[in-house]
Structure formats: C-alpha cells, structure tokens
Scaffold this motif. Structure first.
Motif, mmCIF file in Angstrom:
data_model
loop_
_atom_site.group_PDB
_atom_site.id
_atom_site.type_symbol
_atom_site.label_atom_id
_atom_site.label_comp_id
_atom_site.label_asym_id
_atom_site.label_seq_id
_atom_site.Cartn_x
_atom_site.Cartn_y
_atom_site.Cartn_z
ATOM 1 N N LYS A 207 0.848 -1.198 0.000
ATOM 2 C CA LYS A 207 0.000 0.000 0.000
ATOM 3 C C LYS A 207 0.885 1.249 0.000
ATOM 4 N N SER A 208 0.961 1.893 -1.159
ATOM 5 C CA SER A 208 1.669 3.160 -1.298
ATOM 6 C C SER A 208 0.730 4.262 -0.825
ATOM 7 N N TYR A 209 1.208 5.086 0.116
ATOM 8 C CA TYR A 209 0.273 6.031 0.730
ATOM 9 C C TYR A 209 0.697 7.480 0.502
ATOM 10 N N GLU A 210 0.724 8.288 1.534
ATOM 11 C CA GLU A 210 0.829 9.732 1.363
ATOM 12 C C GLU A 210 2.269 10.254 1.409
ATOM 13 N N ASN A 211 2.465 11.418 0.761
ATOM 14 C CA ASN A 211 3.686 12.232 0.838
ATOM 15 C C ASN A 211 4.921 11.598 0.201
ATOM 16 N N LEU A 212 4.754 10.497 -0.509
ATOM 17 C CA LEU A 212 5.900 9.878 -1.172
ATOM 18 C C LEU A 212 6.301 10.700 -2.396
ATOM 19 N N THR A 213 7.605 10.775 -2.645
ATOM 20 C CA THR A 213 8.102 11.444 -3.843
ATOM 21 C C THR A 213 8.106 10.454 -5.004
ATOM 22 N N VAL A 214 8.283 10.973 -6.209
ATOM 23 C CA VAL A 214 8.329 10.094 -7.383
ATOM 24 C C VAL A 214 9.465 9.075 -7.269
ATOM 25 N N PRO A 215 10.704 9.470 -6.876
ATOM 26 C CA PRO A 215 11.760 8.457 -6.721
ATOM 27 C C PRO A 215 11.413 7.384 -5.685
ATOM 28 N N MET A 216 10.734 7.773 -4.609
ATOM 29 C CA MET A 216 10.318 6.786 -3.607
ATOM 30 C C MET A 216 9.329 5.788 -4.208
ATOM 31 N N ILE A 217 8.366 6.312 -4.965
ATOM 32 C CA ILE A 217 7.359 5.436 -5.579
ATOM 33 C C ILE A 217 8.013 4.485 -6.574
ATOM 34 N N ARG A 218 8.947 5.018 -7.377
ATOM 35 C CA ARG A 218 9.619 4.162 -8.359
ATOM 36 C C ARG A 218 10.391 3.035 -7.660
ATOM 37 N N ALA A 219 11.075 3.369 -6.568
ATOM 38 C CA ALA A 219 11.826 2.346 -5.826
ATOM 39 C C ALA A 219 10.879 1.326 -5.206
ATOM 40 N N LEU A 220 9.752 1.806 -4.708
ATOM 41 C CA LEU A 220 8.746 0.926 -4.107
ATOM 42 C C LEU A 220 8.217 -0.057 -5.145
ATOM 43 N N VAL A 221 7.860 0.468 -6.319
ATOM 44 C CA VAL A 221 7.296 -0.366 -7.383
ATOM 45 C C VAL A 221 8.330 -1.370 -7.884
ATOM 46 N N LYS A 222 9.564 -0.915 -8.088
ATOM 47 C CA LYS A 222 10.620 -1.807 -8.592
ATOM 48 C C LYS A 222 10.864 -2.962 -7.619
ATOM 49 N N SER A 223 10.970 -2.637 -6.340
ATOM 50 C CA SER A 223 11.212 -3.671 -5.335
ATOM 51 C C SER A 223 10.035 -4.642 -5.250
ATOM 52 N N ALA A 224 8.818 -4.115 -5.369
ATOM 53 C CA ALA A 224 7.625 -4.970 -5.309
ATOM 54 C C ALA A 224 7.546 -5.887 -6.523
ATOM 55 N N GLN A 225 7.826 -5.345 -7.705
ATOM 56 C CA GLN A 225 7.767 -6.158 -8.919
ATOM 57 C C GLN A 225 8.780 -7.294 -8.881
ATOM 58 N N GLU A 226 9.943 -7.040 -8.295
ATOM 59 C CA GLU A 226 10.960 -8.087 -8.165
ATOM 60 C C GLU A 226 10.467 -9.236 -7.288
ATOM 61 N N ARG A 227 9.491 -8.940 -6.433
ATOM 62 C CA ARG A 227 8.949 -9.952 -5.515
ATOM 63 C C ARG A 227 7.540 -10.379 -5.902
ATOM 64 N N ASN A 228 7.130 -9.975 -7.098
ATOM 65 C CA ASN A 228 5.819 -10.364 -7.629
ATOM 66 C C ASN A 228 4.674 -9.870 -6.743
ATOM 67 N N LEU A 229 4.839 -8.663 -6.201
ATOM 68 C CA LEU A 229 3.811 -8.043 -5.370
ATOM 69 C C LEU A 229 3.237 -6.824 -6.089
ATOM 70 N N THR A 230 1.931 -6.642 -5.989
ATOM 71 C CA THR A 230 1.269 -5.493 -6.601
ATOM 72 C C THR A 230 1.351 -4.286 -5.679
ATOM 73 N N VAL A 231 1.610 -3.124 -6.262
ATOM 74 C CA VAL A 231 1.561 -1.866 -5.515
ATOM 75 C C VAL A 231 0.247 -1.174 -5.845
ATOM 76 N N LEU A 232 -0.513 -0.891 -4.810
ATOM 77 C CA LEU A 232 -1.742 -0.124 -4.986
ATOM 78 C C LEU A 232 -1.703 1.048 -4.023
ATOM 79 N N GLY A 233 -2.460 2.091 -4.331
ATOM 80 C CA GLY A 233 -2.456 3.182 -3.368
ATOM 81 C C GLY A 233 -2.917 4.515 -3.894
ATOM 82 N N HIS A 234 -2.686 5.520 -3.047
ATOM 83 C CA HIS A 234 -3.058 6.900 -3.346
ATOM 84 C C HIS A 234 -1.979 7.561 -4.195
ATOM 85 N N VAL A 235 -2.409 8.372 -5.142
ATOM 86 C CA VAL A 235 -1.479 9.306 -5.763
ATOM 87 C C VAL A 235 -1.295 10.434 -4.749
#
Length: 505
Positions: A207-235
């Motif tokens: 669950k991607s939530y509030e106040n994250l920067t674009v680089p944080m979101i990209r790192a979150l998504v990349k790490s999740a994809q490597e583990r076959n996990l879906t990222v969902l959340g708020h823009v």
C-alpha cells in the motif's frame, strides 16, 4: 485484671476491624466480578450455532462462467470441502438447489476491517461481507495492525465466518503517519526496504500512501515487482496520476490537476473535478492502457457521501441499519463524526461530489472500452459504506456507467481473483475448493436479483443465507444492549477526539 480486660477489649476491636475489612474486600471483589461478568457477557461475540457443510451435493445448478459468458447445468459433489465429482445434470433434477444460478464469489478489492478491540466488530464485519456474497477481501491497509491477524485466525478456526483475506498490511508513507500501522520512509532506499520488510511479514500487496516522492514510488514499485507483489495506493497530493504512475490507483486520485484542488483533504482530492474535461479523461485512458495501470475507483464511496444531503433519512436505510448505532450516530455524524467529513456544504455535495461522480463513471466506461484493467472495491467504513452491501452497490454503479452486467460480473469475480492469483476460487474441477454464490433468480443479466442470494460456498464450505442472517441478528441484539451502546458511544467519541487532534496536526 484491668490490664487483661483492656487487652481483651482491644483484641476484640481489632478482630472487628479485620472482619470489617474482609467483608468490605469481599464486597468490592464481588462487585468487580459482577461488573466483569456483565461486561464479558455484553461484549461476547455470538458464536456460530451451526457449522458450514463440508460434504454436500449441488444438483441441477446453472453454473455461470463470466469468462465465456455461458451457463452449464451441472451436479457438483463436495467431500471435505473439495469437489469430488463434476457431472452434467438432468433437466428433470428436483433438489434444494436445482435451477439456481451459481456464480463465482465476489472480491472486494479495496476493503478495510475495524481494529481488534473491546467492541469486537471484526466477526460481525466478516459475517456481513460473507452474507452479501463477498468471499474474498483485499485489505488495503490494516490501520493498527491488529485486524487482519485476528480475522484470519478466527475464520481459519471457524470461531466466526468470513471471507478469504489478502492484505497489504502496513501503509508505506512519508512525513507524519496518519495511521499507527505505517512504515515511514525518507528515501528511495528506505522505500525498497519497506517492501522487503512487508514481504517478510507475509503481505500480499504493497500500500503506497501519502507524501511519497516520485523516486520513492519508483523504488517501491521496482522492489515490489521483483517480488511479484502489486503496488496499490493513493497518488500523493501534489503529484498527477501520470507522474505517480502507481500500478493500481485507488479512488482516481491524481486525475484532477494538483492546482485545481482547493484543499489537501480526501473529500477535495476526490471531488474537485471541475477542471477535468474530456481531453484529460481520454489522456488518462491512453496513459493507463500504455502503462498497464489498473484502477480501483471506489465509486460507491462518492455515491454514499451524497447521503449527507439528507442525513436523517440515510439513518433509516436498510443497509445503514446493519451498522451498530454508534457508527450511524457518532462515527458518521455530519457535525461531530470523522473529521474529514464534518460540516460538508450541501452545495458542495451537489456541485462537486455529485458531478465528479458522473465524470468518474464516464472515465470507468472509457477505461473499460479501451481494455484497461478495472477493479471493484468499496473502501468500507467511509460514511454509509457498509461491508458487503457496498460492493453490490459498486457493481450497480459500474453497470450504470455503461458496462454490461455480464462484464461487471467478470470484473468483480474472475478478473479480481486472477489478479490475486486466487485461481482455485473459480475453477470447477475435482480437487478444488471454489467459491460459489447460489441465487434463486438469475443476477447475471439483472443485478437487482443479487437480493435473491440463497447460499454461499466459500473455500468449499456451504453456508445457507438464512443461517448467516440469523447470526447477524444475534450480533445486532448485542449491539442494542444498553451497556454496549453506552460504552461504544463513549469509546467512539474518544477515538474521534484523538483523530481530530491528529487531523488538525
């Protein structure tokens, strides 16, 4: 002699004092025990009086496959909660379930459960979901980290009935956390580490939530994809839908441009759509399709917000009456309730919330036409968003947006289960433990027939709706107990006061 007599008098007085203390202690202990027993009986969750069937036969049912849009008349024999035999059925079959329509179970792809506390609402919420045909939940954040472990344990042990649960666990956020169960990150490296932490805890999604920067979101998504996990959340507020590029966007946050949103609140972020025009809607569709972005719009949360236009009438709605009184009159109170929804201007509800909802429905239809991924979720516990009932409302809103009802079923069942890799839930073959809903009237072409639900098969276990309804009534009697109502009102006010302080900060 005088000394002895004085000693006897003092000793007698001492004994009287000791006995008085003992009597007083016994009295206080008895009162406390009585209070404890009363509270225990008041807050004790009703235990199921009957167990689901694990060995049964569904004869002559019309099984609907949303992927192929076809019906097959079948007999299904279950042993120990697994299909033992599948066979074509005779048209002359006459049994309890003959001629009933069987669909896959529903999945609520944006659900929440209340915290595990004295009020013990989790068994009731779980039962509400199941009694409305919701056999799978994707919990989009466990607010304090107590609800999902308690729910999974209770359901697995048959202490209470409920759906299968997939959970994102904690909220990954930056800045001041809004919820207790949050992982606060300050860099892309920490965002990637948060995914590793959640994977180790057994999270099914991120669950991607509030106040994250674009680089944080990209790192979150990349790490999740490597583990076959879906990222969902708020823009996050201040970013656009395209900048955040979250794989599964919730509530259509980020569609309105940041400079058109009056305030950084969930209401304004979800309703300040005045400047969202057809070009922007089309741009969002193209971007979603090209980048394989899914959307969980939770239309029902906006639609139910309009109930504040006539709060007194909303309190009498049958679905709202399912909820404990403190929810209806304290948590959802338009003046003193959830801070984000207090004192909403009726003009704003009509001019912004209602018009934004119509645009969101247009966007849903455009996304569907383009073949973009759509999920159905409810965001339960938002004002007037009731577990189970709200997902059925979401289905009707998708249909009202222009999506054929057969396709709505596909999105609410097969597509959702596939995205969760929950394949056995809809496979009709020996050895599987599927989820099935049995209806007296066909709900596939007419969603109003959702009300004809007769039985639920969840993970191969058969629950008759009448038994679930009886258990719901037992829970409601517990909520109506004067002691329960008094304490729940008191606790509700304390929690809201705490939320108000945090909301202001």
């Amino acid at each position: 002699m005088l000394i002895i007599k004085t000693y006897k008098n003092e000793y007698s007085s001492f004994l009287k004092k000791v006995n008085l203390k003992r009597i007083l202690l016994y009295f206080i202990t008895s009162i406390l025990a009585l209070v404890g027993l009363t509270l225990s009986l008041t807050f004790r969750t009703p235990a199921p009086t009957s167990k689901p069937d694990t060995d049964f036969v569904l004869k002559g049912i019309l099984v609907f496959d949303p992927k192929t849009n076809r019906f097959d008349r079948l007999d299904l024999r279950f042993e120990n909660s697994k299909i033992a035999e599948v066979s074509d059925s005779s048209s002359s079959t006459n049994s309890e379930f003959s001629n009933m329509t069987a669909t896959p179970g529903l999945a609520d792809m944006h659900a929440h459960l209340p915290p595990n506390n004295l009020l013990d609402l989790i068994p009731y919420f779980s039962l509400l979901y199941l009694s409305h045909g919701v056999t799978v939940l994707r919990v989009a954040g466990d607010i304090d980290g107590t609800s999902v472990p308690y729910a999974k344990d209770g359901i697995s042990k048959n202490l209470f009935f409920g759906p299968k649960i997939f959970s994102c666990d904690a909220f990954v956020t930056a800045g001041i956390p809004r919820w207790k169960n949050s992982i606060v990150v300050e860099s892309p490296e920490q965002a990637a580490q948060a995914v590793r932490t959640l994977e180790a805890k057994g999270a099914d999604c991120i669950k991607s939530y509030e106040n994250l920067t674009v680089p944080m979101i990209r790192a979150l998504v990349k790490s999740a994809q490597e583990r076959n996990l879906t990222v969902l959340g708020h823009v996050p507020f201040g970013l656009t839908y395209e900048e955040a590029s979250i794989p599964d966007v919730q509530h259509f946050f980020g569609v309105p441009r940041p400079d058109s949103i009056e305030k950084n609140t969930v209401v304004h972020r979800g309703s300040d759509w005045e400047n969202v025009d057809e070009k922007l809607l089309n741009d969002i569709v193209i971007f979603s399709k090209l980048n394989r972005i899914a959307n969980t719009p939770t239309l029902v949360a906006s639609e139910r917000l309009l109930s504040f236009l006539d709060y007194d009438s909303a309190l009498l709605q049958p679905s709202v009456l399912f909820m404990p009184r403190f929810f209806r009159e304290i948590v959802w109170n338009p003046i003193h309730g959830i801070p984000a929804y207090r004192n909403l201007d009726p003009a704003y509800l009509r001019e912004n919330v209602e018009k934004a909802l119509r645009k969101k429905m247009r966007l849903v239809y455009k996304l569907f036409q383009a073949g973009a991924e759509l999920r159905l979720g409810s965001d339960t516990q938002q004002p007037f968003v009731v577990p189970g009932d709200s997902l059925q409302r979401e289905m009707k809103l998708f249909q009202k947006a222009g999506i054929p009802s057969e396709e709505v079923w596909n999105l609410a069942t097969i597509k959702a289960h596939e995205s969760l890799k929950n394949f056995d839930s809809f496979r009709i073959r020996p050895g599987t433990s599927p989820d099935l809903l049995l209806f007296r009237k066909n709900p596939v072409s007419n969603l109003e027939n959702l009300s004809s639900l007769y039985a639920v098969v969840a993970q191969g276990r058969l629950y008759r709706k009448k038994d679930l309804d009886l258990l719901l009534e037992e829970h409601k009697r517990r909520f109506e107990n004067p002691i329960y109502e008094t304490i729940s009102f008191w606790l509700g006010k304390i929690v809201l006061e705490k939320q108000t302080k945090e909301f202001q900060n």
